[in-house]
Scaffold this active site. Sequence first.
Site: not given
Ligand code: CMP
Length: 140
Positions: A9, A49, A112, A115, A126
């Site tokens: 990311k 998403y 984070n 993904h 995906e």
């Molecule tokens: P990912 O696993 O890529 O799937 C959805 C993404 O949304 C997640 O990682 C985070 O980057 C983001 N995400 C999920 N939950 C939250 C949250 N509560 N607040 C902000 N971003 C979120």
Amino acid sequence: MQRTLTIIKPDSMEAQNAGNILAHLEKEGFQIQALKRMRLSEAQAQKFYEVHRERPFYDSLVAYMTSGPIIAVALARENAVPHLREVMGATDPANAEDGTIRALYGSSIERNAIHGSDSPENARKELHFFFSRAELIAAE
Ligand code: CMP
């Protein structure tokens, strides 16, 4: 062998952690079968998403995922989908187990680090979002 998709990311790219993350995945036995560096358009991030469209964090997530380049990677190994989930760690880096990629490189629940597909069916979808059929066949 099973395949899954990871996305390195924008926060990881900005911090120049892409090489360490790829090395971490290779040490875990994942083969890098296809790899693409790109910057997602708003429409692409919205589509990827889509399942989160109704969530309060959706607009912020789309803004973040389009804020800089990403690297999409097709990974292969036995039990690739569950193994990547394990190696990646919990969505919120604060809750991710020590030594997981999100614990090592993530900085918030949104930023984070990577993904990882959450099921074999989503992995297939995906992978096809980022890679053509020909690219995936050539990688076999
Ligand atoms: P990912 O696993 O890529 O799937 C959805 C993404 O949304 C997640 O990682 C985070 O980057 C983001 N995400 C999920 N939950 C939250 C949250 N509560 N607040 C902000 N971003 C979120």
